[in-house]
Design a protein around this motif. Sequence first.
Motif, PDB file in Angstrom:
ATOM      1  N   UNK A  17       9.681   6.909   6.018  1.00  0.00           N
ATOM      2  CA  UNK A  17       9.275   7.923   6.992  1.00  0.00           C
ATOM      3  C   UNK A  17       8.383   8.985   6.354  1.00  0.00           C
ATOM      4  N   UNK A  18       8.627   9.303   5.090  1.00  0.00           N
ATOM      5  CA  UNK A  18       7.865  10.351   4.398  1.00  0.00           C
ATOM      6  C   UNK A  18       6.488   9.879   3.942  1.00  0.00           C
ATOM      7  N   UNK A  19       6.199   8.606   4.092  1.00  0.00           N
ATOM      8  CA  UNK A  19       4.928   8.056   3.631  1.00  0.00           C
ATOM      9  C   UNK A  19       4.005   7.773   4.808  1.00  0.00           C
ATOM     10  N   UNK A  20       2.732   7.735   4.524  1.00  0.00           N
ATOM     11  CA  UNK A  20       1.770   7.414   5.572  1.00  0.00           C
ATOM     12  C   UNK A  20       1.643   5.903   5.709  1.00  0.00           C
ATOM     13  N   UNK A  21       1.139   5.494   6.845  1.00  0.00           N
ATOM     14  CA  UNK A  21       0.865   4.081   7.055  1.00  0.00           C
ATOM     15  C   UNK A  21      -0.153   3.590   6.023  1.00  0.00           C
ATOM     16  N   UNK A  22      -1.120   4.445   5.697  1.00  0.00           N
ATOM     17  CA  UNK A  22      -2.140   4.096   4.698  1.00  0.00           C
ATOM     18  C   UNK A  22      -1.496   3.827   3.341  1.00  0.00           C
ATOM     19  N   UNK A  23      -0.554   4.689   2.925  1.00  0.00           N
ATOM     20  CA  UNK A  23       0.109   4.476   1.644  1.00  0.00           C
ATOM     21  C   UNK A  23       0.920   3.178   1.652  1.00  0.00           C
ATOM     22  N   UNK A  24       1.564   2.904   2.769  1.00  0.00           N
ATOM     23  CA  UNK A  24       2.428   1.724   2.846  1.00  0.00           C
ATOM     24  C   UNK A  24       1.648   0.423   2.997  1.00  0.00           C
ATOM     25  N   UNK A  25       0.566   0.442   3.762  1.00  0.00           N
ATOM     26  CA  UNK A  25      -0.129  -0.808   4.092  1.00  0.00           C
ATOM     27  C   UNK A  25      -1.632  -0.804   3.847  1.00  0.00           C
ATOM     28  N   UNK A  26      -2.182   0.307   3.378  1.00  0.00           N
ATOM     29  CA  UNK A  26      -3.639   0.409   3.268  1.00  0.00           C
ATOM     30  C   UNK A  26      -4.256  -0.124   2.004  1.00  0.00           C
ATOM     31  N   UNK A  27      -3.424  -0.406   1.001  1.00  0.00           N
ATOM     32  CA  UNK A  27      -3.992  -0.882  -0.272  1.00  0.00           C
ATOM     33  C   UNK A  27      -2.928  -1.641  -1.061  1.00  0.00           C
ATOM     34  N   UNK A  28      -3.385  -2.525  -1.945  1.00  0.00           N
ATOM     35  CA  UNK A  28      -2.424  -3.255  -2.781  1.00  0.00           C
ATOM     36  C   UNK A  28      -1.671  -2.298  -3.710  1.00  0.00           C
ATOM     37  N   UNK A  29      -0.451  -2.647  -3.995  1.00  0.00           N
ATOM     38  CA  UNK A  29       0.367  -1.833  -4.898  1.00  0.00           C
ATOM     39  C   UNK A  29       0.875  -2.665  -6.068  1.00  0.00           C
ATOM     40  N   UNK A  30       1.326  -3.873  -5.792  1.00  0.00           N
ATOM     41  CA  UNK A  30       1.858  -4.725  -6.849  1.00  0.00           C
ATOM     42  C   UNK A  30       1.029  -6.002  -6.944  1.00  0.00           C
ATOM     43  N   UNK A  31       0.701  -6.372  -8.158  1.00  0.00           N
ATOM     44  CA  UNK A  31       0.033  -7.644  -8.445  1.00  0.00           C
ATOM     45  C   UNK A  31      -1.306  -7.800  -7.725  1.00  0.00           C
ATOM     46  N   UNK A  32      -1.919  -6.683  -7.377  1.00  0.00           N
ATOM     47  CA  UNK A  32      -3.232  -6.730  -6.764  1.00  0.00           C
ATOM     48  C   UNK A  32      -3.276  -7.213  -5.332  1.00  0.00           C
ATOM     49  N   UNK A  33      -2.111  -7.545  -4.740  1.00  0.00           N
ATOM     50  CA  UNK A  33      -2.142  -8.052  -3.369  1.00  0.00           C
ATOM     51  C   UNK A  33      -1.005  -7.560  -2.493  1.00  0.00           C
ATOM     52  N   UNK A  34       0.109  -7.155  -3.061  1.00  0.00           N
ATOM     53  CA  UNK A  34       1.273  -6.767  -2.261  1.00  0.00           C
ATOM     54  C   UNK A  34       1.262  -5.260  -2.029  1.00  0.00           C
ATOM     55  N   UNK A  35       1.300  -4.863  -0.762  1.00  0.00           N
ATOM     56  CA  UNK A  35       1.353  -3.441  -0.428  1.00  0.00           C
ATOM     57  C   UNK A  35       2.767  -2.904  -0.654  1.00  0.00           C
ATOM     58  N   UNK A  36       2.891  -1.580  -0.681  1.00  0.00           N
ATOM     59  CA  UNK A  36       4.222  -0.974  -0.786  1.00  0.00           C
ATOM     60  C   UNK A  36       5.102  -1.408   0.383  1.00  0.00           C
ATOM     61  N   UNK A  37       4.535  -1.385   1.563  1.00  0.00           N
ATOM     62  CA  UNK A  37       5.308  -1.775   2.742  1.00  0.00           C
ATOM     63  C   UNK A  37       5.836  -3.191   2.624  1.00  0.00           C
TER      64      UNK A  37
END
Length: 168
Positions: free
Chosen positions: A123-143
């Motif tokens: 809830x404290x995160x934006x949609x962009x942070x969760x789904x807007x860019x890769x986070x792990x291994x260059x392809x998996x988003x935080x979400x």
Amino acid sequence: MPVPTSKEELLTALSTTLEKLVRDLEQVPEDRARDSTMPGHAKGTTMSPADLVSYLIGWNELVLKWLDHDDQGQPVDFPDTGYRWNQLGQLAQRFYSDYSTLSWPDLLTRLVEAGNRLAATIEARTNEELYGRPWYDGKWTKGRMIQLNSSSPYSNARSRIRKWLREQ
């Protein structure tokens, strides 16, 4: 349930799957919660309903650790310090051990609390942070990483516990 692709979908998946799972877990008699009679997370092993809940708590708290480290600008050690992705059976055994002294009601409470903390951090995160860019291994988003280690395992656990309850 379809794979979430937004913050709202992730929150819905998390709350819906956890609520259904907890309803099923509440049907487990407390005196049977430590019976190791269901297939374990590692091939050739068995586990109890308490182990299953411990596994879920362990993963939820691990995801919270990943997010906390990332928020603090610290490196995230996936899946956890001292473990590689090909050692998830050993990590599951550690989770079973980590929570082995908790009573069945305390395990259920801890699972719900971990789910609530996950929901709060989502809830404290934006949609962009969760789904807007890769986070792990260059392809998996935080979400997606949150979903893969929370609502998806909740669904799997629900299937396991429902089967176990039918067989008892």
